[in-house]
Design a protein around this motif. Structure first.
Motif, PDB file in Angstrom:
ATOM      1  N   PRO A  24      -3.728   0.096  15.999  1.00 46.20           N
ATOM      2  CA  PRO A  24      -2.964  -0.173  17.220  1.00 46.20           C
ATOM      3  C   PRO A  24      -1.502  -0.523  16.931  1.00 46.20           C
ATOM      4  CG  PRO A  24      -4.360  -2.036  16.680  1.00 46.20           C
ATOM      5  CD  PRO A  24      -4.726  -0.952  15.718  1.00 46.20           C
ATOM      6  N   ILE A  25      -0.621  -0.025  17.774  1.00 51.50           N
ATOM      7  CA  ILE A  25       0.812  -0.297  17.607  1.00 51.50           C
ATOM      8  C   ILE A  25       1.192  -1.641  18.206  1.00 51.50           C
ATOM      9  CG2 ILE A  25       3.153   0.496  18.177  1.00 51.50           C
ATOM     10  CD1 ILE A  25       1.692   2.213  16.091  1.00 51.50           C
ATOM     11  N   ASN A  26       0.619  -1.976  19.369  1.00 51.59           N
ATOM     12  CA  ASN A  26       1.007  -3.190  20.083  1.00 51.59           C
ATOM     13  C   ASN A  26      -0.049  -4.286  20.048  1.00 51.59           C
ATOM     14  OD1 ASN A  26       3.721  -2.800  21.104  1.00 51.59           O
ATOM     15  ND2 ASN A  26       2.875  -1.114  22.302  1.00 51.59           N
ATOM     16  N   LYS A  27      -0.888  -4.246  19.039  1.00 53.61           N
ATOM     17  CA  LYS A  27      -1.851  -5.328  18.804  1.00 53.61           C
ATOM     18  C   LYS A  27      -1.662  -5.800  17.370  1.00 53.61           C
ATOM     19  CE  LYS A  27      -6.708  -6.532  19.593  1.00 53.61           C
ATOM     20  NZ  LYS A  27      -8.054  -6.026  19.894  1.00 53.61           N
ATOM     21  N   LEU A  28      -0.833  -6.826  17.209  1.00 56.45           N
ATOM     22  CA  LEU A  28      -0.374  -7.211  15.878  1.00 56.45           C
ATOM     23  C   LEU A  28      -1.211  -8.305  15.217  1.00 56.45           C
ATOM     24  CD1 LEU A  28       3.502  -7.219  16.406  1.00 56.45           C
ATOM     25  CD2 LEU A  28       1.962  -5.312  15.918  1.00 56.45           C
ATOM     26  N   ASN A  29      -2.264  -8.776  15.914  1.00 55.91           N
ATOM     27  CA  ASN A  29      -3.084  -9.837  15.310  1.00 55.91           C
ATOM     28  C   ASN A  29      -4.343  -9.304  14.646  1.00 55.91           C
ATOM     29  OD1 ASN A  29      -4.393  -9.147  17.670  1.00 55.91           O
ATOM     30  ND2 ASN A  29      -4.752 -11.257  18.355  1.00 55.91           N
ATOM     31  N   VAL A  30      -4.425  -7.979  14.451  1.00 52.53           N
ATOM     32  CA  VAL A  30      -5.526  -7.375  13.697  1.00 52.53           C
ATOM     33  C   VAL A  30      -4.960  -6.404  12.664  1.00 52.53           C
ATOM     34  CG1 VAL A  30      -7.201  -7.585  15.573  1.00 52.53           C
ATOM     35  CG2 VAL A  30      -5.820  -5.514  15.390  1.00 52.53           C
ATOM     36  N   GLU A  31      -5.675  -6.254  11.562  1.00 47.65           N
ATOM     37  CA  GLU A  31      -5.258  -5.317  10.525  1.00 47.65           C
ATOM     38  C   GLU A  31      -5.635  -3.886  10.901  1.00 47.65           C
ATOM     39  OE1 GLU A  31      -5.646  -7.304   6.276  1.00 47.65           O
ATOM     40  OE2 GLU A  31      -7.359  -7.850   7.536  1.00 47.65           O
ATOM     41  N   TRP A  32      -4.868  -2.931  10.406  1.00 46.26           N
ATOM     42  CA  TRP A  32      -5.233  -1.527  10.581  1.00 46.26           C
ATOM     43  C   TRP A  32      -6.427  -1.207   9.685  1.00 46.26           C
ATOM     44  CZ3 TRP A  32      -0.291   2.057  10.740  1.00 46.26           C
ATOM     45  CH2 TRP A  32       0.410   1.805  11.933  1.00 46.26           C
ATOM     46  N   LYS A  33      -7.311  -0.377  10.188  1.00 46.47           N
ATOM     47  CA  LYS A  33      -8.462   0.055   9.396  1.00 46.47           C
ATOM     48  C   LYS A  33      -8.585   1.573   9.467  1.00 46.47           C
ATOM     49  CE  LYS A  33     -11.693  -0.815  13.229  1.00 46.47           C
ATOM     50  NZ  LYS A  33     -12.892  -1.548  13.668  1.00 46.47           N
ATOM     51  N   ASN A  34      -9.355   2.117   8.531  1.00 41.08           N
ATOM     52  CA  ASN A  34      -9.601   3.569   8.456  1.00 41.08           C
ATOM     53  C   ASN A  34      -8.314   4.376   8.298  1.00 41.08           C
ATOM     54  OD1 ASN A  34     -12.403   3.127   8.768  1.00 41.08           O
ATOM     55  ND2 ASN A  34     -12.182   3.095  11.005  1.00 41.08           N
ATOM     56  N   SER A  35      -7.343   3.775   7.640  1.00 39.37           N
ATOM     57  CA  SER A  35      -6.114   4.480   7.273  1.00 39.37           C
ATOM     58  C   SER A  35      -5.825   4.141   5.815  1.00 39.37           C
ATOM     59  CB  SER A  35      -4.943   4.056   8.159  1.00 39.37           C
ATOM     60  OG  SER A  35      -3.742   4.698   7.740  1.00 39.37           O
ATOM     61  N   PRO A  36      -6.114   5.050   4.886  1.00 41.12           N
ATOM     62  CA  PRO A  36      -5.969   4.732   3.459  1.00 41.12           C
ATOM     63  C   PRO A  36      -4.517   4.471   3.071  1.00 41.12           C
ATOM     64  CG  PRO A  36      -6.348   7.078   3.768  1.00 41.12           C
ATOM     65  CD  PRO A  36      -6.553   6.447   5.105  1.00 41.12           C
ATOM     66  N   TYR A  37      -4.339   3.574   2.110  1.00 45.72           N
ATOM     67  CA  TYR A  37      -2.992   3.313   1.593  1.00 45.72           C
ATOM     68  C   TYR A  37      -2.510   4.506   0.767  1.00 45.72           C
ATOM     69  CZ  TYR A  37      -2.961  -1.593   3.003  1.00 45.72           C
ATOM     70  OH  TYR A  37      -2.946  -2.755   3.736  1.00 45.72           O
ATOM     71  N   ILE A  38      -1.239   4.844   0.956  1.00 44.20           N
ATOM     72  CA  ILE A  38      -0.588   5.910   0.190  1.00 44.20           C
ATOM     73  C   ILE A  38       0.534   5.270  -0.624  1.00 44.20           C
ATOM     74  CG2 ILE A  38       0.701   8.082   0.300  1.00 44.20           C
ATOM     75  CD1 ILE A  38      -0.500   8.470   3.132  1.00 44.20           C
ATOM     76  N   LYS A  39       0.490   5.418  -1.941  1.00 49.21           N
ATOM     77  CA  LYS A  39       1.575   4.891  -2.767  1.00 49.21           C
ATOM     78  C   LYS A  39       2.766   5.835  -2.703  1.00 49.21           C
ATOM     79  CE  LYS A  39       2.945   3.426  -7.408  1.00 49.21           C
ATOM     80  NZ  LYS A  39       2.557   3.169  -8.813  1.00 49.21           N
ATOM     81  N   ILE A  40       3.928   5.285  -2.285  1.00 53.08           N
ATOM     82  CA  ILE A  40       5.134   6.125  -2.194  1.00 53.08           C
ATOM     83  C   ILE A  40       6.155   5.796  -3.278  1.00 53.08           C
ATOM     84  CG2 ILE A  40       4.854   6.561   0.274  1.00 53.08           C
ATOM     85  CD1 ILE A  40       7.078   4.441   0.730  1.00 53.08           C
ATOM     86  N   GLY A  41       5.938   4.708  -4.020  1.00 54.11           N
ATOM     87  CA  GLY A  41       6.875   4.382  -5.078  1.00 54.11           C
ATOM     88  C   GLY A  41       6.753   2.954  -5.556  1.00 54.11           C
TER      89      GLY A  41
END
Length: 335
Positions: free
Chosen positions: A254-271
């Motif tokens: 969610p974009i406008n719900k800042l009191n929960v962590e994002w899930k089911n979106s893997p981290y991508i290392k960019i540098g």
């Protein structure tokens, strides 16, 4: 993975009531900054958040050669120059051996011509306690008034805190609060740092995480944070992975719900972010103290996304304008 959701300005739009509350809040920010030199007992006007600077340094962002193909247009060089500020989130500057462990790691990215590309004020707690714009604005206004008017505004502050309390009772928020408490005495450079809200990456929307590599969490516990940090960066290089998550599904990210962590979106290392030893800048230099890490000064394609984030735009602008006005009067400096 599905295709990432693309940015839409509707994510940022405030309603009329929220706009009116923002104007009231901006007035209290200006009043706070005008009085900040006496509130913090310093000879310059301070920020109304992250007022206490521990260190300012130069750094480098090294782009990972293995980033996904669709992200490469945003990283057209192997490395970028950085300015970095390490700070504490408290409103008031005070000399103490141990501060509340609410730390900031602000990053400013510049191109080869020293032009600003983007600002990212990262913090060591990944969530924001309030989702409601009106609740946040009333609470932030009450906090500013408390510092200005002291006890006469205490009842208003308590009232707004009580209204905000229900927002913190999420699994993510409680879990991260206990995690922060368990690390409260750890060295400032051993924490992960987060963007909290989302940012644009072109038409994509992302969250950012900075994860340090091989930093001893028990470093110089007997010294105050500022001295320990200075000693460490004079003797050691510092390196941290830069990871991003992209928004694919508004239910899970969610974009406008800042009191929960994002899930089911893997981290991508960019540098990686690197601070080479002896890269510290003089913290007593007024120009370093007054460096702006306002994310809304970034190029448009790298700016924050979301309603709570949008509030920061107005808050940053009035804070910087007032600081520059007061510091010019005090020291004859513009910034």
């Amino acid at each position: 993975m599905p295709n990432p959701i693309l940015y839409n300005k509707k994510f940022d739009e405030l309603n009329e009531e929220e706009k009116k509350l923002l104007e009231i809040n901006k007035k209290t920010i200006a009043d706070f900054v005008e009085q900040s030199s006496s509130i913090s007992d310093v000879n310059y006007a301070t920020r109304n958040a992250h007022a206490k600077t521990y260190a300012v340094s130069k750094g480098i962002f090294l782009v990972d050669p293995n980033i996904p193909e669709f992200l490469k247009p945003f990283f057209d060089k192997e490395k970028f120059d950085l300015f970095i500020r390490l700070s504490n989130a408290q409103f008031k500057i005070k000399n103490s051996k141990r501060d509340i462990p609410a730390y900031g790691f602000a990053v400013q990215i510049r191109d080869e011509n020293n032009n600003l590309l983007s600002n990212y004020p990262l913090v060591n707690f990944p969530l924001f306690p309030v989702n409601s714009v009106s609740t946040f604005l009333k609470l932030f206004t009450a906090i500013n008034l408390f510092y200005i008017k002291k006890w006469s505004s205490l009842f208003s502050l308590i009232t707004q805190i009580i209204k905000a309390i229900p927002s913190v009772f999420t699994g993510s928020f409680i879990r991260n609060t206990f995690k922060l408490f368990s690390k409260r005495n750890d060295f400032i450079l051993s924490f992960d740092y987060h963007s909290v809200g989302a940012y644009r990456l072109g038409d994509y929307m992302m969250k950012i995480k900075l994860s340090p590599k091989s930093v001893n969490k028990n470093m110089d516990k007997k010294q105050n944070i500022k001295k320990a940090l200075k000693n460490y960066l004079q003797r050691n290089d510092f390196t941290a992975d830069v990871l991003i998550q992209l928004c694919y599904d508004l239910k899970d990210q969610p974009i406008n719900k800042l009191n929960v962590e994002w899930k089911n979106s893997p981290y991508i290392k960019i540098g990686e972010v690197k601070i080479e030893k002896n890269s510290l800048l003089d913290p007593r230099d007024c120009s370093n103290e007054l460096l702006s890490f306002n994310p809304f000064e970034s190029k448009v394609i790298f700016q924050p996304v979301g309603k709570i984030q949008k509030l920061r735009d107005g808050a940053y602008k009035i804070s910087v304008q007032t600081r520059r006005k007061i510091n010019k009067l005090l020291h004859g400096k513009k910034n």
